[in-house]
Motif scaffolding. Structure first.
Motif, PDB file in Angstrom:
ATOM      1  N   GLU A  28       0.810  -1.216   0.000  1.00 12.38           N
ATOM      2  CA  GLU A  28       0.000   0.000   0.000  1.00 12.38           C
ATOM      3  C   GLU A  28       0.845   1.268   0.000  1.00 12.38           C
ATOM      4  O   GLU A  28       0.509   2.244  -0.651  1.00 12.38           O
ATOM      5  N   ARG A  29       1.929   1.260   0.758  1.00 14.28           N
ATOM      6  CA  ARG A  29       2.644   2.523   0.951  1.00 14.28           C
ATOM      7  C   ARG A  29       4.132   2.470   0.627  1.00 14.28           C
ATOM      8  O   ARG A  29       4.794   3.505   0.653  1.00 14.28           O
ATOM      9  N   GLU A 329      -2.994   3.360  16.010  1.00 14.93           N
ATOM     10  CA  GLU A 329      -3.147   4.727  16.526  1.00 14.93           C
ATOM     11  C   GLU A 329      -3.209   4.561  18.037  1.00 14.93           C
ATOM     12  O   GLU A 329      -4.193   4.022  18.562  1.00 14.93           O
ATOM     13  N   ARG A 332      -4.481   1.111  19.438  1.00 17.21           N
ATOM     14  CA  ARG A 332      -5.622   0.617  18.664  1.00 17.21           C
ATOM     15  C   ARG A 332      -5.222   0.243  17.235  1.00 17.21           C
ATOM     16  O   ARG A 332      -4.568   1.013  16.535  1.00 17.21           O
ATOM     17  N   VAL A 333      -5.640  -0.928  16.812  1.00 19.30           N
ATOM     18  CA  VAL A 333      -5.436  -1.328  15.419  1.00 19.30           C
ATOM     19  C   VAL A 333      -6.469  -0.609  14.564  1.00 19.30           C
ATOM     20  O   VAL A 333      -7.662  -0.694  14.818  1.00 19.30           O
ATOM     21  N   MET A 334      -5.999   0.136  13.542  1.00 18.14           N
ATOM     22  CA  MET A 334      -6.985   0.790  12.673  1.00 18.14           C
ATOM     23  C   MET A 334      -6.928   0.296  11.239  1.00 18.14           C
ATOM     24  O   MET A 334      -7.738   0.718  10.407  1.00 18.14           O
ATOM     25  N   HIS A 335      -6.042  -0.645  10.965  1.00 18.64           N
ATOM     26  CA  HIS A 335      -5.973  -1.168   9.599  1.00 18.64           C
ATOM     27  C   HIS A 335      -5.058  -2.375   9.586  1.00 18.64           C
ATOM     28  O   HIS A 335      -4.078  -2.430  10.327  1.00 18.64           O
TER      29      HIS A 335
ATOM     30  N   THR B 263      -5.143  11.390   3.799  1.00 23.09           N
ATOM     31  CA  THR B 263      -5.961  10.229   3.442  1.00 23.09           C
ATOM     32  C   THR B 263      -5.079   8.998   3.332  1.00 23.09           C
ATOM     33  O   THR B 263      -3.892   9.096   3.040  1.00 23.09           O
ATOM     34  N   TYR B 264      -5.681   7.845   3.578  1.00 21.95           N
ATOM     35  CA  TYR B 264      -5.002   6.576   3.346  1.00 21.95           C
ATOM     36  C   TYR B 264      -5.323   6.016   1.965  1.00 21.95           C
ATOM     37  O   TYR B 264      -4.946   4.916   1.635  1.00 21.95           O
ATOM     38  N   ILE B 272       0.356   5.772  -4.426  1.00 24.76           N
ATOM     39  CA  ILE B 272      -0.116   6.633  -3.340  1.00 24.76           C
ATOM     40  C   ILE B 272      -0.693   7.922  -3.911  1.00 24.76           C
ATOM     41  O   ILE B 272      -0.081   8.552  -4.777  1.00 24.76           O
ATOM     42  N   SER B 274      -1.873  10.603  -1.834  1.00 31.84           N
ATOM     43  CA  SER B 274      -1.282  11.650  -1.009  1.00 31.84           C
ATOM     44  C   SER B 274      -0.225  11.008  -0.128  1.00 31.84           C
ATOM     45  O   SER B 274      -0.420   9.926   0.405  1.00 31.84           O
ATOM     46  N   GLU B 275       0.916  11.681  -0.003  1.00 38.23           N
ATOM     47  CA  GLU B 275       1.942  11.171   0.911  1.00 38.23           C
ATOM     48  C   GLU B 275       1.488  11.329   2.351  1.00 38.23           C
ATOM     49  O   GLU B 275       2.025  10.711   3.255  1.00 38.23           O
ATOM     50  N   LYS B 276       0.498  12.171   2.545  1.00 42.57           N
ATOM     51  CA  LYS B 276       0.139  12.534   3.909  1.00 42.57           C
ATOM     52  C   LYS B 276      -1.025  11.709   4.430  1.00 42.57           C
ATOM     53  O   LYS B 276      -2.152  11.831   3.953  1.00 42.57           O
ATOM     54  N   THR B 277      -0.742  10.889   5.388  1.00 39.31           N
ATOM     55  CA  THR B 277      -1.806  10.186   6.097  1.00 39.31           C
ATOM     56  C   THR B 277      -2.063  10.887   7.427  1.00 39.31           C
ATOM     57  O   THR B 277      -3.138  10.734   7.997  1.00 39.31           O
ATOM     58  N   HIS B 278      -1.082  11.634   7.906  1.00 35.19           N
ATOM     59  CA  HIS B 278      -1.198  12.363   9.163  1.00 35.19           C
ATOM     60  C   HIS B 278      -0.948  13.844   8.884  1.00 35.19           C
ATOM     61  O   HIS B 278       0.091  14.189   8.328  1.00 35.19           O
ATOM     62  N   GLN B 284      -7.091  11.091  12.985  1.00 39.24           N
ATOM     63  CA  GLN B 284      -6.915   9.831  12.274  1.00 39.24           C
ATOM     64  C   GLN B 284      -8.238   9.064  12.255  1.00 39.24           C
ATOM     65  O   GLN B 284      -9.051   9.183  13.163  1.00 39.24           O
ATOM     66  N   PRO B 285      -8.449   8.248  11.209  1.00 33.80           N
ATOM     67  CA  PRO B 285      -9.659   7.412  11.227  1.00 33.80           C
ATOM     68  C   PRO B 285      -9.625   6.451  12.423  1.00 33.80           C
ATOM     69  O   PRO B 285      -8.557   6.127  12.944  1.00 33.80           O
ATOM     70  N   HIS B 286     -10.807   6.030  12.815  1.00 41.92           N
ATOM     71  CA  HIS B 286     -10.868   5.013  13.857  1.00 41.92           C
ATOM     72  C   HIS B 286     -10.466   3.658  13.298  1.00 41.92           C
ATOM     73  O   HIS B 286      -9.850   2.837  13.979  1.00 41.92           O
ATOM     74  N   TYR B 287     -10.784   3.438  12.035  1.00 36.58           N
ATOM     75  CA  TYR B 287     -10.487   2.175  11.345  1.00 36.58           C
ATOM     76  C   TYR B 287     -10.578   2.491   9.865  1.00 36.58           C
ATOM     77  O   TYR B 287     -11.353   3.356   9.476  1.00 36.58           O
ATOM     78  N   TYR B 288      -9.778   1.816   9.040  1.00 34.69           N
ATOM     79  CA  TYR B 288      -9.886   2.096   7.603  1.00 34.69           C
ATOM     80  C   TYR B 288      -9.584   0.871   6.760  1.00 34.69           C
ATOM     81  O   TYR B 288      -8.960  -0.087   7.223  1.00 34.69           O
TER      82      TYR B 288
END
Lengths: 378, 378
Positions: A28-29, A329, A332-335, B263-264, B272, B274-278, B284-288
């Motif tokens: 993914e990254r 995070e 917590r596992v978020m992915h 975004t992830y 990718i 966006s390079e930026k996830t943070h 941050q998302p709770h889960y993705y």
């Protein structure tokens, strides 16, 4: 003994990333490259990096070898304890002392025969000072109790906490699974000792009657993976569930993780083994897999080689021949992402982060490999 | 209009689980049976259960129908607001008032043309009193601003909080995605209003200059799913990411969820976006999910029909035609299971728990179905 395949690599011209086989894959990254550093290892089990960048690698049959990043596999290190090499048993994990540069201590976990001559065996931990290619002043610092006749579920991983405690993760010995719920034995336990084998006074059951003082947590099945969270300093473990139900736990002092009275495990035909996933007094897993991915070891990735993976959990897997990346995070596992599928193509027995920030794997195979995963981003 | 396929079911002898088509499947913890209650619905979008057990179901083209659990699909309810039925737009979600038994209010979200005659449209919410097969006293209680020319990303779900607030989830209108980061518009927002459309005084931006007072949270992409956590009372949402990066969030008052600056999401070729996830200041998302599972709606399951799923999140998916079950411990996801794969075989547009504890789905199809998932354990 020397391995012919390894010998072929052990020439000055065959430095890593040179003629070694490398394959790339997307994730993914990051784009990644897998390079076979060495092969011909016999069911390698544990990896530990020495200050000079060499790896110490255990082979289950009972040998410990120094492997250079140029692919040179050393002769068997001498004076390693005898092991019971049978089924899941043998020479298992290796760790070096946090002060190795000063004291040369190397720690080994292994399945040990009954010194009294009985038929049983158990997971033990010995340490010795690595001087040249020889272990010196070897002493057994932990001996799982009781000795028990089984070839299965020995654990084990060795990890040092920031405070200098040594955690040893163990297994339930399969047919003795009910022992995981009682404190008079080491089956299905995580134990915490000092590096000399002495018992920390503040261990949760130290001084308690009918409890073995080394016990840190209980109700585990077969804990083959462990790592210390780089920020919190907490112990995290990963264990196989019963035909499913692999768990990540964050074992707290004195806590019961439920095996075998509570489990998410399901049978091969997908039927439920236990109706109970929640039992009062037991702690739910932090994260779990059904079906089993067949977890082996885990790390927290902290290197610069893969910036987008910093802080993530990487869990290696045997049957599914992959590494599960868990994006965290806080705790917590978020992915979850599957890494290295169709790249390694062998059961992965251990995963470690190298001093260079690359990821190192050994494969559970008669012709076991040491593989380096490095960054192939453009 | 009546649907022939539905009419065929609308006889007394064809009660549910009778001659209706039912198929069974195994999951980790329950065997399930899928029964097609009704078919011939035209791209159904939202389901809401009435106190008598009938379902109100929206069809994207602009009709609202009462569907009985015996498969009878009612005539179009009259006096539903006009909708812009184009691409992703149309009649969208339906909710009933928490005090419906006393007041008969039904709430509808939909893409609304510009009342001033411009080319733009936006998500609006209207309510009317359902009397017989007619909506009465219809009033628009929310109108997304600005009106914008796009056929995409309208959101939307309607959920009532325990305190009686109405949350409306919205989309970024795709080509207006940058608006998600500014507060002078409703693009990419979750809004919170009272059921009569008035703005709660304690909304996070109420009374602030250059901010629309309905806004609850921002930085969203296309929030098509929402539910209230049964214990905490908190709003949870699920949104599509960009070609990947579907997110679950727990939107807090005034918080920024990052789209499109963090975004992830990854592109179709796995590169990718966006390079930026943070990004500092965003949550941050709770889960993705990467890749996208194509999330539609979500529920917290609380029924007796599936005891082992109580407390779990169920997220329905379009492209992947499945429901993702997330096993929670507190708010933390500790496991994900794919449910109903190869059982539904159509894009799932909405998921709701019925008064009987069964799970109801509608499918995003020209011949859309209402499907009941019930327990088939022996």
């Amino acid at each position: 003994m020397f391995k012919p395949a390894a010998l072929a690599l052990a020439t000055a011209s065959l430095v890593f990333a040179g003629n070694a086989i490398a394959e790339t894959a997307q994730t993914e990254r990051h784009n990644v490259e897998a390079t076979t550093i060495a092969e011909g290892l016999s069911f390698p089990w544990g990896i530990a990096f020495l200050p000079n960048g060499d790896a110490l690698i255990t082979e289950k049959s009972g040998t410990l070898r120094r492997v250079g990043m140029n692919g040179v596999i050393g002769e068997a290190i001498t004076n390693v304890p005898d092991v019971v090499y049978k089924s899941q048993g043998g020479l298992l994990d290796v760790a070096i002392d946090p002060n190795f540069a000063d004291n040369n201590w190397v720690y080994l976990s292994y399945s040990e025969a009954d010194p009294a001559g009985g038929e049983g065996n158990s997971t033990a931990v010995a340490r010795g000072k690595l001087i040249g290619n020889n272990l010196q002043e070897v002493e057994v610092i932990f001996r799982g109790a009781p000795k028990y006749k089984s070839g299965a579920h020995f654990g084990s991983r060795l990890v040092f906490s920031p405070e200098g405690y040594l955690f040893v993760t163990l297994g339930d010995r399969y047919s003795a699974m009910d022992d995981a719920q009682t404190l008079d034995n080491h089956h299905g336990k995580v134990v915490r000792i000092w590096p000399d084998g002495s018992v920390p006074e503040d261990n949760p059951f130290a001084g308690k009657e009918d409890a073995l003082p080394e016990i840190w947590s209980y109700g585990h099945r077969n804990v083959q993976g462990a790592a210390i969270h780089p920020d919190s300093g907490a112990l995290w473990t990963v264990e196989h569930g019963p035909k499913g139900g692999d768990e990540i736990n964050i074992p707290k002092a004195g806590a019961n993780y439920g095996w075998p009275i509570a489990t998410y495990g399901v049978d091969y035909d997908n039927s439920i083994i236990s109706e109970k996933t929640h039992v009062e007094g037991t702690v739910q897993p932090h994260y779990y897999w059904v079906p089993s991915i067949a977890t082996s070891n885990m790390i927290f990735y902290t290197g610069d080689e893969f910036p987008a993976w910093q802080g993530d959990v990487l869990v290696a897997a045997l049957k599914t021949m992959k590494v599960a990346r868990l994006d965290l995070e806080g705790d917590r596992v978020m992915h979850e992402e599957d890494l290295f599928v169709d790249l390694v193509n062998q059961r992965i027995r251990d995963i470690e982060q190298g001093p260079d920030g690359a990821i190192y794997l050994v494969t559970d195979d008669r012709n076991g490999k040491l593989i380096r995963i490095s960054n192939a981003d453009e």
